[in-house]
Scaffold this active site. Sequence first.
Site, PDB file in Angstrom:
ATOM      1  N   CYS A  40       0.838  -1.208   0.000  1.00 58.23           N
ATOM      2  CA  CYS A  40       0.000   0.000   0.000  1.00 58.23           C
ATOM      3  C   CYS A  40       0.864   1.245   0.000  1.00 58.23           C
ATOM      4  CB  CYS A  40      -0.903   0.017   1.237  1.00 58.23           C
ATOM      5  SG  CYS A  40      -1.707   1.622   1.449  1.00 58.23           S
ATOM      6  N   VAL A  41       0.624   2.105  -0.959  1.00 60.73           N
ATOM      7  CA  VAL A  41       1.486   3.286  -1.124  1.00 60.73           C
ATOM      8  C   VAL A  41       1.410   4.244   0.062  1.00 60.73           C
ATOM      9  CG1 VAL A  41      -0.270   4.488  -2.514  1.00 60.73           C
ATOM     10  CG2 VAL A  41       2.105   5.207  -2.658  1.00 60.73           C
TER      11      VAL A  41
END
Lengths: 124, 124, 100, 100, 119, 119
Positions: free
Chosen positions: E78-79
């Site tokens: 997840c960025v």
Amino acid sequence: MDEAGTVKKFLFVNRKAPYGSVYALEGLEVVLISAAFDQDVGLAFLDDGVYQLAKGQNPKGIETKNFSPTYRALEGYDIEKLYVERESLEARGLTEGDLLVDVQVLGAAEMAALMDEMDVMISF
Amino acid sequence: MDEAGTVKKFLFVNRKAPYGSVYALEGLEVVLISAAFDQDVGLAFLDDGVYQLAKGQNPKGIETKNFSPTYRALEGYDIEKLYVERESLEARGLTEGDLLVDVQVLGAAEMAALMDEMDVMISF
Amino acid sequence: MLHIVNKSPGERSTLASCLAHARPGHCVLLIEDAVYAATKGHAAGAQVAKALGGGVKVYVLTPDLEARARAGAVAEGVVQVDYRGFVDLVTQNPRVQSWL
Amino acid sequence: MLHIVNKSPGERSTLASCLAHARPGHCVLLIEDAVYAATKGHAAGAQVAKALGGGVKVYVLTPDLEARARAGAVAEGVVQVDYRGFVDLVTQNPRVQSWL
Amino acid sequence: MKIGVMVNEGPYQHQSSDSAYLFCKAAIESGHQIERVFFYHDGVNNATKLTEPPQDDRNVVARWTKLAEEHGVDLVVCVAAALRRGIVEQNLAQGFRISGLGQLVESAIQSDRLVVFGD
Amino acid sequence: MKIGVMVNEGPYQHQSSDSAYLFCKAAIESGHQIERVFFYHDGVNNATKLTEPPQDDRNVVARWTKLAEEHGVDLVVCVAAALRRGIVEQNLAQGFRISGLGQLVESAIQSDRLVVFGD
């Protein structure tokens, strides 16, 4: 496979208090994203998770962002199913009036029945 | 300031089970290092920490290193004060015979008295 | 429905919370530090026995038991499974919930 | 002696373990999620009251209470401190233990 | 069956990452498909290529990379969670890719089951 | 008084690092000396220079660096814990240094108090 039409019942299960750990905040970020997928989304708050909805949070003294207003914004994303467990409130000396949003209060047995109807449960 | 002659009473307090988290293993690494400083070192095992000393650990199936033999090696580092809380053993269905090293079993009140004599307590 | 619990009942309240929501016919799988709950003489024994008596099936992950030297002390009525058995429980139950 | 507890009694057993080892005259400071234990109507209230009755002094960190909207609900006998008060408790007590 | 997996804790500190890996391996051996493992919260720390665990211990990061290479498992970090914790392209291990939270929701929709491993 | 501090959890995931920082700041304001903060377990993740938290949130790593610069606090990251988790010179933030566990024991001996922040 074409999944475009799939609508699943999602329940995001919040069992942890805010601020002591990041789960409440980052959990909320998933909930917001899920709104874009046209799924059937509900949130459950039980155990210490009910504290996430406490009215009047002010984390200025711990130099952390107050993310609790976001729960009020959920309605704008068409996320309106917020379930809070009665036993969890009672064990913590809280009532519905202490919460910052309108919720549906369920007993543990009703919560268990609700969970039993879901397709996907993600816990934070 | 010359601290060369300072000898403090250290108690390393182990309250967590092994393998589920790294605290037991990395805690043991601190204990081993402390031996080089000629301090008065003791280890306390209470609550789930007593499981760290269980005889017969075999983490092959979870592909993790078995670090429990190190507790047996502590004697070679002149670390001989191992205190285990009686109430913690009893609540877990364990007896001294289930442990892989010789320990001193203390009641909670005795453990509290011991803690009250320490200079430094580090919990894992 | 499959419930997964991974924390020791001596440390956290997740097992209690899970069992309060497990319905007859549901499966509860104990992994990681939660395996202690399924061992003989543990203070959590009564909770587990009550769940079993109420028609909940309780499973425990053998590799996690062996790591913790408790494979020889599994409480009556609890079924041991390996990782393949864990996978089977996931696929055989229509829904899965991890109690974190 | 100063005992520091940082986890909620609704989630973990650290408060109970701490209180089982706090002696008369000792100080217990509740920070982070442990502050809930010091709030009115909480199920842990009896534990805290028993400690107070036994001569243990119980403190709670105000900024953590405020963050959690519980500053208005502090149980009787519990003393609020800010971070400076936290520091004072550390320096005034000859030894410190964090219950992790 | 298609199974999605979510990992919420970093390597070594908690067993979650180990359990998730061993579960994935067993699922694949049983003929199921692990389409995607989504790393969230501290789980993003599974994706750093800079770890050097002791020789006698398992290499958590390398194991994930191998799983991706041998079985085509999509490892998604997840960025937002990664930026908070210092996981960026510069230190990203092979086999992982950084993307948005939508990938988790998509995985939950497309998989028959989603199994969450956390603390 | 000389106070030593130990931090056992990474930034953001748990509050430990925040509490430790605010404690250090208050101790210094009260005229005490924080000689060293020792980062152990996931606490080593406080030392990565690659974090980019959202603009409206606190920057945990930058705060530690500032504390080191303004008050000469020695920020020590345990080398063994750091190698396991991918914290190396390459991604080490300013103000931190990597050293051995002996630095923790030394800090406990030389300080009047040691305060541990963890999960």
